[in-house]
Design a protein around this motif. Structure first.
Motif, mmCIF file in Angstrom:
data_model
loop_
_atom_site.group_PDB
_atom_site.id
_atom_site.type_symbol
_atom_site.label_atom_id
_atom_site.label_comp_id
_atom_site.label_asym_id
_atom_site.label_seq_id
_atom_site.Cartn_x
_atom_site.Cartn_y
_atom_site.Cartn_z
ATOM 1 N N GLN A 145 -45.804 -17.522 9.699
ATOM 2 C CA GLN A 145 -46.289 -16.655 8.625
ATOM 3 C C GLN A 145 -46.731 -17.498 7.430
ATOM 4 O OE1 GLN A 145 -43.113 -13.929 7.751
ATOM 5 N NE2 GLN A 145 -43.267 -12.896 9.712
ATOM 6 N N PRO A 146 -47.940 -18.048 7.494
ATOM 7 C CA PRO A 146 -48.398 -18.899 6.389
ATOM 8 C C PRO A 146 -48.683 -18.089 5.126
ATOM 9 C CG PRO A 146 -50.100 -18.686 8.062
ATOM 10 C CD PRO A 146 -48.895 -17.962 8.575
ATOM 11 N N LEU A 147 -48.605 -18.773 4.010
ATOM 12 C CA LEU A 147 -48.986 -18.215 2.717
ATOM 13 C C LEU A 147 -50.403 -18.697 2.447
ATOM 14 C CD1 LEU A 147 -48.326 -16.932 -0.087
ATOM 15 C CD2 LEU A 147 -47.563 -19.218 -0.773
ATOM 16 N N TYR A 148 -51.317 -17.756 2.201
ATOM 17 C CA TYR A 148 -52.709 -18.104 1.910
ATOM 18 C C TYR A 148 -52.979 -17.902 0.428
ATOM 19 C CZ TYR A 148 -53.489 -17.937 6.941
ATOM 20 O OH TYR A 148 -53.426 -18.169 8.290
ATOM 21 N N VAL A 149 -53.627 -18.888 -0.179
ATOM 22 C CA VAL A 149 -53.993 -18.815 -1.585
ATOM 23 C C VAL A 149 -55.503 -18.961 -1.671
ATOM 24 C CG1 VAL A 149 -53.734 -19.868 -3.860
ATOM 25 C CG2 VAL A 149 -51.795 -19.849 -2.267
ATOM 26 N N LEU A 150 -56.158 -17.963 -2.253
ATOM 27 C CA LEU A 150 -57.603 -18.029 -2.466
ATOM 28 C C LEU A 150 -57.845 -18.968 -3.634
ATOM 29 C CD1 LEU A 150 -60.407 -17.053 -1.662
ATOM 30 C CD2 LEU A 150 -60.116 -15.146 -3.243
ATOM 31 N N GLY A 151 -58.436 -20.095 -3.345
ATOM 32 C CA GLY A 151 -58.631 -21.131 -4.346
ATOM 33 C C GLY A 151 -59.950 -20.983 -5.074
ATOM 34 N N PRO A 152 -60.407 -22.047 -5.689
ATOM 35 C CA PRO A 152 -61.628 -22.004 -6.501
ATOM 36 C C PRO A 152 -62.893 -21.912 -5.653
ATOM 37 C CG PRO A 152 -60.772 -24.237 -6.392
ATOM 38 C CD PRO A 152 -59.769 -23.358 -5.701
ATOM 39 N N GLU A 153 -63.962 -21.472 -6.303
ATOM 40 C CA GLU A 153 -65.274 -21.464 -5.656
ATOM 41 C C GLU A 153 -65.725 -22.906 -5.488
ATOM 42 O OE1 GLU A 153 -68.054 -19.052 -7.764
ATOM 43 O OE2 GLU A 153 -66.839 -17.244 -7.512
ATOM 44 N N TRP A 154 -66.419 -23.148 -4.364
ATOM 45 C CA TRP A 154 -66.854 -24.517 -4.071
ATOM 46 C C TRP A 154 -68.047 -24.464 -3.135
ATOM 47 C CZ3 TRP A 154 -66.243 -27.795 0.426
ATOM 48 C CH2 TRP A 154 -66.439 -29.156 0.172
ATOM 49 N N ARG A 155 -69.171 -25.075 -3.521
ATOM 50 C CA ARG A 155 -70.375 -25.214 -2.696
ATOM 51 C C ARG A 155 -70.842 -23.892 -2.079
ATOM 52 N NH1 ARG A 155 -69.759 -30.973 0.532
ATOM 53 N NH2 ARG A 155 -69.354 -32.221 -1.320
ATOM 54 N N GLY A 156 -70.895 -22.865 -2.878
ATOM 55 C CA GLY A 156 -71.388 -21.574 -2.399
ATOM 56 C C GLY A 156 -70.371 -20.788 -1.593
ATOM 57 N N GLY A 157 -69.152 -21.209 -1.568
ATOM 58 C CA GLY A 157 -68.087 -20.511 -0.856
ATOM 59 C C GLY A 157 -66.802 -20.615 -1.650
ATOM 60 N N CYS A 158 -65.673 -20.516 -0.978
ATOM 61 C CA CYS A 158 -64.364 -20.619 -1.620
ATOM 62 C C CYS A 158 -63.466 -21.524 -0.808
ATOM 63 C CB CYS A 158 -63.701 -19.250 -1.717
ATOM 64 S SG CYS A 158 -64.400 -18.195 -2.975
ATOM 65 N N LEU A 159 -62.504 -22.090 -1.481
ATOM 66 C CA LEU A 159 -61.464 -22.829 -0.801
ATOM 67 C C LEU A 159 -60.275 -21.900 -0.577
ATOM 68 C CD1 LEU A 159 -61.501 -26.250 -2.690
ATOM 69 C CD2 LEU A 159 -62.668 -25.619 -0.567
ATOM 70 N N ILE A 160 -59.657 -22.031 0.557
ATOM 71 C CA ILE A 160 -58.439 -21.294 0.877
ATOM 72 C C ILE A 160 -57.381 -22.342 1.208
ATOM 73 C CG2 ILE A 160 -57.315 -19.661 2.430
ATOM 74 C CD1 ILE A 160 -60.123 -18.451 2.936
ATOM 75 N N ILE A 161 -56.252 -22.253 0.524
ATOM 76 C CA ILE A 161 -55.167 -23.191 0.771
ATOM 77 C C ILE A 161 -54.076 -22.449 1.529
ATOM 78 C CG2 ILE A 161 -53.398 -24.676 -0.267
ATOM 79 C CD1 ILE A 161 -56.490 -23.926 -2.237
ATOM 80 N N ALA A 162 -53.732 -22.961 2.705
ATOM 81 C CA ALA A 162 -52.697 -22.351 3.550
ATOM 82 C C ALA A 162 -51.453 -23.234 3.490
ATOM 83 C CB ALA A 162 -53.176 -22.199 4.977
ATOM 84 N N VAL A 163 -50.323 -22.612 3.214
ATOM 85 C CA VAL A 163 -49.039 -23.312 3.177
ATOM 86 C C VAL A 163 -48.166 -22.662 4.235
ATOM 87 C CG1 VAL A 163 -47.031 -23.900 1.764
ATOM 88 C CG2 VAL A 163 -49.292 -23.738 0.715
ATOM 89 N N ALA A 164 -47.688 -23.470 5.209
ATOM 90 C CA ALA A 164 -46.922 -22.919 6.317
ATOM 91 C C ALA A 164 -45.833 -23.882 6.734
ATOM 92 C CB ALA A 164 -47.845 -22.640 7.500
ATOM 93 N N LEU A 165 -44.793 -23.344 7.340
ATOM 94 C CA LEU A 165 -43.773 -24.186 7.945
ATOM 95 C C LEU A 165 -44.383 -24.822 9.182
ATOM 96 C CD1 LEU A 165 -40.627 -21.905 7.686
ATOM 97 C CD2 LEU A 165 -41.236 -23.845 6.242
ATOM 98 N N ALA A 166 -44.209 -26.117 9.323
ATOM 99 C CA ALA A 166 -44.715 -26.817 10.493
ATOM 100 C C ALA A 166 -43.747 -26.586 11.657
ATOM 101 C CB ALA A 166 -44.859 -28.299 10.204
ATOM 102 N N PRO A 167 -44.267 -26.496 12.856
ATOM 103 C CA PRO A 167 -43.377 -26.330 14.018
ATOM 104 C C PRO A 167 -42.407 -27.498 14.102
ATOM 105 C CG PRO A 167 -45.688 -26.085 14.652
ATOM 106 C CD PRO A 167 -45.671 -26.561 13.236
ATOM 107 N N GLN A 168 -41.177 -27.193 14.466
ATOM 108 C CA GLN A 168 -40.135 -28.239 14.581
ATOM 109 C C GLN A 168 -40.295 -28.992 15.878
ATOM 110 O OE1 GLN A 168 -38.147 -29.089 12.174
ATOM 111 N NE2 GLN A 168 -38.660 -27.414 10.838
#
Length: 168
Positions: A145-168
């Motif tokens: 269940q990652p956390l998605y953060v809509l980031g800043p606009e960049w090159r005609g689109g947007c950045l999305i930053i995903a923060v998730a627990l990595a598989p063990q």
């Protein structure tokens, strides 16, 4: 009684003490123990030309694209991965993820708030863009269940930053 010590007496004492402790096993700091891993991924999302992301950007799986599209604010035509990094979650210390290495334009600082239990991690998260803190939050993360953060606009689109627990 007046004792006179040789001129370098204290220096020799320090050297001897240093040699005596050099062979002792190093004390391990329990706070630096890894209790999990955090994966930070930066996506480029656009309804225009995905080539604007550059030649190093990679396409994402259809499953990940569908997951992103399921959230109305993250619904775009094209997605690309710009970078990702996995870092350990330390028991009592903060750590940083730098997903666009060698650039430090996007950084994520994270630190556990409580001892993880039942595959649930409560973290203090900070998102830094261009050396400015733009988000500070407490996040409850669970595997898959990652956390998605809509980031800043960049090159005609947007950045999305995903923060998730990595598989063990």
């Amino acid at each position: 009684m007046n004792l006179r010590f040789p001129r370098n007496f204290w220096l020799w004492i320090c050297v001897v003490m240093g040699l005596m402790t050099a062979d002792l096993p190093a004390q391990k700091d329990p706070g630096r123990e890894a209790v999990g891993s955090l994966e930070v991924t930066v996506y480029y999302a656009t309804n225009g030309d995905p080539g604007a992301a550059g030649t190093r950007a990679q396409e994402i799986s259809e499953k990940t694209a569908d997951r992103l599209r399921s959230e109305s604010r993250l619904d775009f035509t094209h997605y690309r991965v710009l970078g990702a990094e996995t870092q350990p979650i330390l028991r009592t210390y903060e750590n940083w993820a730098q997903p666009l290495k060698p650039s430090d334009e996007i950084l994520v600082r994270f630190e556990t708030r409580t001892q993880p239990k039942d595959d649930e991690y409560i973290l203090d998260l900070e998102l830094w863009v261009s050396r400015k803190k733009i988000l500070k939050t407490d996040a409850k993360l669970r595997p898959g269940q990652p956390l998605y953060v809509l980031g800043p606009e960049w090159r005609g689109g947007c950045l999305i930053i995903a923060v998730a627990l990595a598989p063990q």
